[in-house]
Write a protein that holds these residues in place. Structure first.
Motif, short mmCIF file in Angstrom:
data_model
loop_
_atom_site.label_atom_id
_atom_site.label_comp_id
_atom_site.label_asym_id
_atom_site.label_seq_id
_atom_site.Cartn_x
_atom_site.Cartn_y
_atom_site.Cartn_z
N VAL A 158 35.10 86.24 -9.46
CA VAL A 158 34.58 85.14 -8.63
C VAL A 158 33.10 84.92 -8.90
O VAL A 158 32.64 83.76 -8.99
CB VAL A 158 34.86 85.42 -7.14
N ILE A 159 32.34 85.99 -9.04
CA ILE A 159 30.91 85.84 -9.36
C ILE A 159 30.74 85.11 -10.69
O ILE A 159 29.88 84.21 -10.82
CB ILE A 159 30.20 87.21 -9.38
N GLU A 160 31.53 85.48 -11.69
CA GLU A 160 31.43 84.82 -13.01
C GLU A 160 31.75 83.33 -12.89
O GLU A 160 31.12 82.50 -13.56
CB GLU A 160 32.37 85.50 -14.01
N GLU A 161 32.74 82.98 -12.08
CA GLU A 161 33.10 81.58 -11.88
C GLU A 161 31.93 80.80 -11.27
O GLU A 161 31.64 79.67 -11.68
CB GLU A 161 34.33 81.47 -10.98
N VAL A 162 31.27 81.40 -10.27
CA VAL A 162 30.16 80.71 -9.62
C VAL A 162 28.95 80.63 -10.56
O VAL A 162 28.25 79.60 -10.60
CB VAL A 162 29.79 81.39 -8.28
N LEU A 163 28.70 81.67 -11.32
CA LEU A 163 27.62 81.60 -12.32
C LEU A 163 27.87 80.44 -13.29
O LEU A 163 26.94 79.71 -13.66
CB LEU A 163 27.53 82.91 -13.10
N ALA A 164 29.14 80.25 -13.70
CA ALA A 164 29.47 79.16 -14.62
C ALA A 164 29.24 77.80 -13.96
O ALA A 164 28.74 76.86 -14.61
CB ALA A 164 30.92 79.29 -15.07
N ILE A 165 29.60 77.69 -12.68
CA ILE A 165 29.37 76.44 -11.95
C ILE A 165 27.88 76.12 -11.90
O ILE A 165 27.46 74.97 -12.08
CB ILE A 165 29.98 76.52 -10.53
N LEU A 166 27.06 77.15 -11.68
CA LEU A 166 25.61 76.95 -11.59
C LEU A 166 24.95 76.82 -12.96
O LEU A 166 23.81 76.38 -13.05
CB LEU A 166 24.97 78.13 -10.85
N GLY A 167 25.66 77.23 -14.01
CA GLY A 167 25.04 77.30 -15.33
C GLY A 167 23.95 78.34 -15.37
O GLY A 167 22.89 78.15 -15.99
N ALA A 168 24.22 79.48 -14.70
CA ALA A 168 23.19 80.51 -14.53
C ALA A 168 23.59 81.81 -15.20
O ALA A 168 24.75 82.02 -15.55
CB ALA A 168 22.95 80.75 -13.04
#
Length: 408
Positions: free
Chosen positions: A236-246
């Motif tokens: 889930v953290i990886e998914e949100v990092l991808a959404i943020l481009g971070a």
């Protein structure tokens, strides 16, 4: 010392009568070295939330609880709040669309992982082919889903620096729930997949000798559920990092419903923490507040009081109002609620005033149902050091009336 001892139980913060009674029952059942209540304690099933029971040679499936390995992960990103605040509403929409909250998935994307080849699946195979296949299938279906209840994905702004952090909170989902109920069934002489009569709030803990066949099987299954929970939170953290481009440059990851083999005062023990975070000297922990309060990254201190806490601290702010008190009673057939002390309007106003972009959530998770986090942190000031103070700016949870049997 900041704690008091009541009937042999070490209590931080203001004692809750119901939770204290449960802790005393735990103290008087089995080979107990010490029982403790963290400052965020409240009643749970059998062992209180915020309760720690230190055993010699025993483990408690009811003490670990149904949400095995529920825990938190937080990562610090390379972004700053000023970078994302203008587009925060769209970001939260995308998180709500792409991350699965509640029951089921928002998409058909299955998450594969090496843990499905883990040798400890043999525990379930030894119980039976049906049991193994059912739980493994459920685990595959739910890996990377967040669930409901108090489980969340948050975006935080670090108060001191403006840096963006991402945090989440959930556990081993239905896989962990069925593992817990299965071993509680086996301990009572029932079939693993039997319909259990259900735990009573104040019943004594279910105990297994750690060196017995059943105790060893449970311990291995619990550790597998722990690895599963870690994999889900990582995903889930990886998914949100991808959404943020971070990208992330620091991470903190810990369970708070789990049992650890630890040596204390020269004694080999099993420390069962239910709603309590490990805090050994130098160990990092992520402790979440409510959606209208701070969260923190902490580090365990090398102090006498931390040793006397068996290196344990709070896992959150702690409830002061039950779900039913807050949201009212739900009629699932009619999908209507009656009663409840907190209105949706009250919740939304409080969250908006705190500067949070909210997706989902019911009034049973509103800021009004929790203590202030600083209050419980102050009670543990001699055991933990606060390193980073995080303010939520985006919170995403399951919808208000999402039915999820694995939510807590």
């Amino acid at each position: 010392m900041a704690y008091q001892t009541i009937n042999g139980v070490r209590v931080w913060g203001n004692p809750d009568e119901g939770a204290l009674s449960q802790a005393i029952t735990c103290s008087n059942t089995g080979k107990v070295v010490q029982t403790l209540l963290m400052a965020d304690h409240h009643k749970g099933y059998s062992q209180p939330i915020g309760g720690v029971v230190v055993y010699e040679g025993q483990i408690s499936p009811s003490g670990v609880g149904y949400d095995i390995a529920c825990g938190n992960k937080a990562v610090r990103t390379n972004l700053y709040a000023k970078d994302i605040k203008p587009g925060l509403s769209k970001i939260m929409d995308e998180i709500a669309r792409n991350i699965s909250f509640g029951v089921g998935r928002v998409n058909s994307k299955k998450v594969d992982h090496a843990l499905f080849d883990d040798p400890d699946w043999s525990v379930y195979a030894a119980i039976g082919t049906q049991e193994h296949d059912k739980l493994k299938s459920l685990a595959r279906d739910q890996l990377g889903t967040v669930g409901s209840g108090n489980h969340y994905v948050d975006i935080f702004e670090e108060a001191a620096t403006g840096r963006i952090w991402i945090g989440n909170h959930f556990g081993s989902r239905g896989f962990g729930h069925k593992t817990a109920s299965g071993f509680i069934n086996l301990a009572a002489g029932r079939a693993f997949l039997a319909n259990a009569p259900g735990e009573k709030m104040d019943q004594p803990p279910v105990l297994l000798n750690i060196d017995s066949e059943l105790g060893d099987m449970y311990y291995r299954a619990m550790k597998l559920a722990g690895r599963y929970a870690y994999a889900g939170r990582d995903y889930v953290i990886e998914e949100v990092l991808a959404i943020l481009g971070a990208e992330a440059d620091m991470e903190v990851h810990n369970h708070h419903n789990y049992a650890w083999k630890e040596t204390h005062n020269g004694i080999e023990t099993v420390v069962v923490r239910k709603g309590a975070t490990p805090s050994a000297p130098g160990q990092l922990g992520f402790i979440g507040g409510s959606m209208g309060d701070i969260s923190v990254i902490v580090k365990g201190k090398d102090t006498a009081e931390n040793r006397e806490a068996y290196y344990s601290t709070v896992h959150g702010a702690g409830r002061i109002m039950s779900r039913t008190q807050a949201a009212g009673k739900m009629n699932w057939k009619k999908r209507t609620r009656s009663g409840g002390q907190i209105s949706t309007a009250q919740m939304l106003e409080a969250v908006r005033n705190f500067g949070v972009e909210l997706r989902g959530a019911g009034t049973d998770e509103s800021p009004f149902v929790y203590r202030k986090l600083q209050q419980v942190l102050d009670a543990h000031a001699e055991t933990i050091e606060v390193l980073h103070v995080l303010k939520p700016i985006g919170v995403c949870m399951a919808g208000a009336d999402e039915f999820d049997p694995y939510k807590d």
